[in-house]
Design an enzyme around this catalytic site. Structure first.
Site, short mmCIF file in Angstrom:
data_model
loop_
_atom_site.label_atom_id
_atom_site.label_comp_id
_atom_site.label_asym_id
_atom_site.label_seq_id
_atom_site.Cartn_x
_atom_site.Cartn_y
_atom_site.Cartn_z
CB THR A 85 -9.02 16.03 3.33
OG1 THR A 85 -10.24 16.36 4.00
CG2 THR A 85 -9.35 15.53 1.94
CD GLU A 143 -10.17 17.72 -1.23
OE1 GLU A 143 -8.93 17.80 -1.35
OE2 GLU A 143 -10.77 18.07 -0.20
CE LYS A 156 -12.79 36.45 2.55
NZ LYS A 156 -13.42 35.40 3.37
CD1 TRP A 196 -10.63 39.35 -0.21
CD2 TRP A 196 -10.03 38.05 -1.94
NE1 TRP A 196 -11.70 38.55 -0.53
CE2 TRP A 196 -11.36 37.75 -1.60
CE3 TRP A 196 -9.45 37.37 -2.99
CZ2 TRP A 196 -12.11 36.77 -2.25
CZ3 TRP A 196 -10.19 36.40 -3.65
CH2 TRP A 196 -11.51 36.10 -3.28
#
Lengths: 556, 556
Positions: B192, B339, B449, B454
């Site tokens: 990755t 993944e 944040k 958020w």
């Protein structure tokens, strides 16, 4: 090999168990509908709850993992629930073929030894005299759509009745945590009707059922939309759920979250009505059911509006295919058998198909199709040597696929024979074309061995069926002192052709022999005119019975 | 549990190994074509022979089972052959991401430790100074389309060159009996690109690759024909074969026996030309490639005639989707990651879809679709509690499926983190609707944040992208003493809008905040006007690099 590929401690290994087939539907199809004729209409969210409830009912019976639970029912939502709740609870689902003769039905129950029987009240007469004292059945769950109570039905065995299905579900908790377990756990068993001897039990693991569902969805999904499976389809079985698990379609349909319609006992008017009102778009059946349905539609003056229909079990004839197409049914062939779960091959349609004449189109729909993905197929001669795929050489079709029964239940000898040489023997005689198209020419056991040569009974049947007076035909081999075996043709004549001469029918076979279409020794000398041909429980010609009736032969 | 379910002695257990993906093609697609740009045109029957020849070449190198064989190539027929021959011979295929920086490429090779390198001559400069003395690479197979010889390229390491790919195949036997073995054997590994730190290796077993192919065929197959996969399709990858194995499509296409087209190095004019001349009907790519292709088509005055295209890797925006649709591309979204092998979700189209406005249609194509069959998906809050599927609550998308990497290669700590709690953590922030539709709102590591709240950088990007002067935009979180983090917007302006005022762009965010579309604290105070935004090797916004460049931050 390196060990750097170790799974993380909490990695989920994902066994291919039947509960995983529900994943997509749980996320995407909670509001989708499931219909049982005019008796029940529910959503998938209810299905999930009812599966949990049924699991709780079964758990209360204190069974052991691996115990068999038999179901005798028509095609209902209850049967669908059993397809999931029983194997997901690590029991083995036995789907009882209720079309067998009563003694054979009892034979399969005595052989599989279920601890629990889920019994539709309509089959109570079949089992009420059953000697439960000597039987494996400890619990009976009563299923009823006709207001029939189980009171007094089972005499001294009444105590075995746990209760009525819906009442039991009503009182069960709707919470059940289905465990993870080995995907090779056996999920289901059922019995082949067989051409000789007692029915034989086949069995399938969770893994096999999941792989069959995935492959069925993929194989039908990649067909063009006119013929293929598509999200938005409405599914209804017309091959019973007790017979090869309705070709695995209830699993495939549930996996995809399709609307599903279950017709109960097969009645042409009910099925035709459901197709229309519930907008059924995909189904499967044997030719006999298709014929019934066409007759009903003609009587009611209705059409089918592109209904997709896969025909299996018996050969789809050109005449029937042509009639079905003109009635608006996208009819085509699937091939398989109890031992193969069943999907093996399927008529192929492609988006880049060339223009075809109706004749070519019908021909293709009537052949046995091409092997689906993952299937390895060979044509073997009598010595287990693979023959070439030239569309001419015929031999036994042998198979490998991830979902074939690995033996017969409690019948190791027959299992060993089934798998002799490392391939599964279909006992079907076939050729394969260079593009993979299969043509089944005969059943190995129906091949007529005459003077050292093989005669294909199906080929002769095809020729004789071309005679305008012939409504149905079967050709069997009967013992002959000189030739070993000779073909005998059993004929059903059309109502308005009862006075046709046998010689007239024989002439068409002789003409075909002259033209080299069948061998000269393929022309039958013996003919029987009958009102009806005996059929097996799944609507196939029962050649075993014919040999008994027409030739007094109980063995080949 | 009873042991009556014992397989027959010769029953074929059927491990799900990659060789089984060839079964249907071997029976049905011998004459089907495989094309490598203008350089090679061959049939499947040649493919099968060449796979056997490549296996013989590899066998001559005296490797051990489980040894890694790395491939550095563009999208070619050779790469396709490697996809089969290497794992079918029980070696592990490493697909090297050649879009990484040279030092990262060498990092992945040093980490996976291949014994053999199949090297396209165009990448020789990247590895020629590589210290082969200290490397795992014992053999180099030279692959070349440009008449470049390997003579003298590798200095003192020249002896490692086994030969040129085509010459080696020419001299190899065309007979190879591929063995059966455990389906859990590792088949492939790749790295990755990751948002932080060194690339991480994921790995997949034969079983996982086969199950992914089956599910991909089923999931795309059941889409209506306008968007779905169908027999007769012509496949070409536009996501590289080194990147998540071109989404597993080369396996799926080969399994189905589709015509396949490989474009080599991605050049818009070549790809556009191949789409037209080879009648490519299905492909997949990232938005950047789609943009390139649309630009090329506009320049050449061409359309796409219903080309089916799945977009992944980055979000498909409404603007791009609308443009693609009007150019004749049936564009929609697939979601996954390295993944996940990668297929997880797909835009759903149904035959019973209601009439939609263009706006609704485009909206659906741009969302993240619904989980495909077998996938279990949950949205977790920070404590690992599942959130409800109300289309509002956002949390981390966590997954189970039969084809997820079970850890990271030689990185057990990262693997343990990936699977914490028994589900695979995507690090993507998402909501799920009641019908299973997923909306990805952010990367966990890209969430800003601010003051304990958020902020979704993607939401702010969407708003800012609505300004007519904005060509591209990325929002990153930069450290702030008071708030912890604050959003910074990096903007690329359209050529004819270079003099727009920052305040004018900020105004659109303020207006959105007023209307409650984004929180007030989501309006960025900091803006950077740049010529181009840094992208990762697969064309995604490289926010890690942006944080370095625009805010001097090397860590979040």
């Amino acid at each position: 090999m390196t060990n750097h590929y170790t799974p993380a401690p909490q990695a989920y290994g994902f066994d291919l168990t039947i509960k995983q087939l529900l994943n997509r539907s749980k996320l995407t199809a909670q509001d989708q509908q499931i219909v049982y004729a005019d008796k029940k209409r529910m959503t998938y969210s209810e299905l999930f709850v009812r599966i949990a409830k049924l699991a709780n009912v079964l758990e209360s019976l204190n069974l052991q993992k691996g115990d068999v639970i038999a179901v005798m029912d028509w095609d209902t939502h209850r049967f669908l629930e059993s397809y999931f709740a029983i194997p997901m609870s690590q029991y083995v689902l036995q789907t009882v073929n209720i079309r067998l003769s009563p003694d054979k039905v009892l034979y399969t129950i005595n052989h599989a030894k279920p601890k629990v029987l889920l019994l539709n009240s309509e089959f109570a007469p079949m089992v009420k005299d059953y000697q439960f004292e000597n039987s494996s059945i400890e619990h009976i769950i009563w299923m009823d759509d006709n207001g029939m109570s189980s009171d007094g039905v089972f005499g001294s065995n009444q105590a075995r009745v746990v209760g009525e299905y819906e009442a039991l579900l009503d009182n069960a908790s709707d919470q059940y945590e289905f465990a993870d377990f080995d995907e090779n756990t056996i999920a289901a068993t059922f019995y082949t009707s067989g051409t000789t001897g007692n029915p034989k039990g086949v069995f399938f693991s969770h893994r096999q059922i999941v792989l069959h569902a995935l492959t069925e969805a993929a194989s039908l999904g990649v067909l063009p939309q006119k013929q293929g499976l598509v999200l938005g389809d409405v599914y209804m079985p017309m091959t019973p759920m007790f017979h090869v698990m309705a070709w695995g379609f209830p699993y495939t349909a549930t996996m995809l979250g399709l609307k599903q319609v279950y017709p109960g006992r097969y009645a042409p008017d009910v099925m035709l009505n459901l197709i229309e009102t519930e907008k059924v778009s995909i189904t499967h059946c044997v030719p006999t059911i298709l014929q019934m349905l066409l007759k009903q539609a003609e009587a009611e003056g209705k059409g089918f509006n592109g209904l997709k229909m896969i025909i299996g079990g018996s050969r789809l004839t050109k005449g029937l295919a042509t009639t079905a197409l003109s009635a608006g049914i996208e009819v085509y062939t699937g091939y398989g058998m109890s031992e193969t779960a069943p999907l093996i091959s399927l008529t192929e349609f492609r988006s880049d198909d060339p223009e075809m004449t109706l004749e070519e189109d019908v021909m293709r729909r009537c052949l046995t199709g091409k092997p689906v993905i993952m299937v390895e197929a060979e044509i073997w001669d009598g010595n287990g040597e693979a023959l070439s795929h030239d569309g001419k050489q015929t031999g036994e079709l042998v198979l490998r696929a991830p979902w074939l029964t690995q033996s017969y239940f409690k019948n190791a000898d027959a299992g060993a024979e089934l798998w002799e040489g490392g391939y599964m023997h279909t006992q079907d005689i076939a050729y394969m074309m260079a593009d993979g198209t299969l043509g089944i020419t005969d059943r190995l056991k129906d091949v007529i061995k005459s003077g050292g040569e093989w005669i294909s009974s199906l080929e002769i049947e095809t020729i004789l069926s071309l005679h305008p007076a012939v409504a149905d035909v079967a050709v069997i081999g009967v013992r002959d002192e000189k030739w070993g075996e000779r073909p005998l043709a059993a004929l059903v004549l059309k109502p308005d052709c009862q006075d046709v001469a046998i010689e007239d029918i024989k002439a068409i076979a002789e003409k075909a022999a002259e033209k080299g279409m069948i061998p000269k020794y393929g022309v039958p000398e013996q003919y029987k005119i009958v009102d009806e041909l005996p059929k097996t429980s799944v609507g196939k010609h029962d050649k075993k019975k014919m040999r008994e009736i027409y030739a007094g032969q109980t063995q080949i």
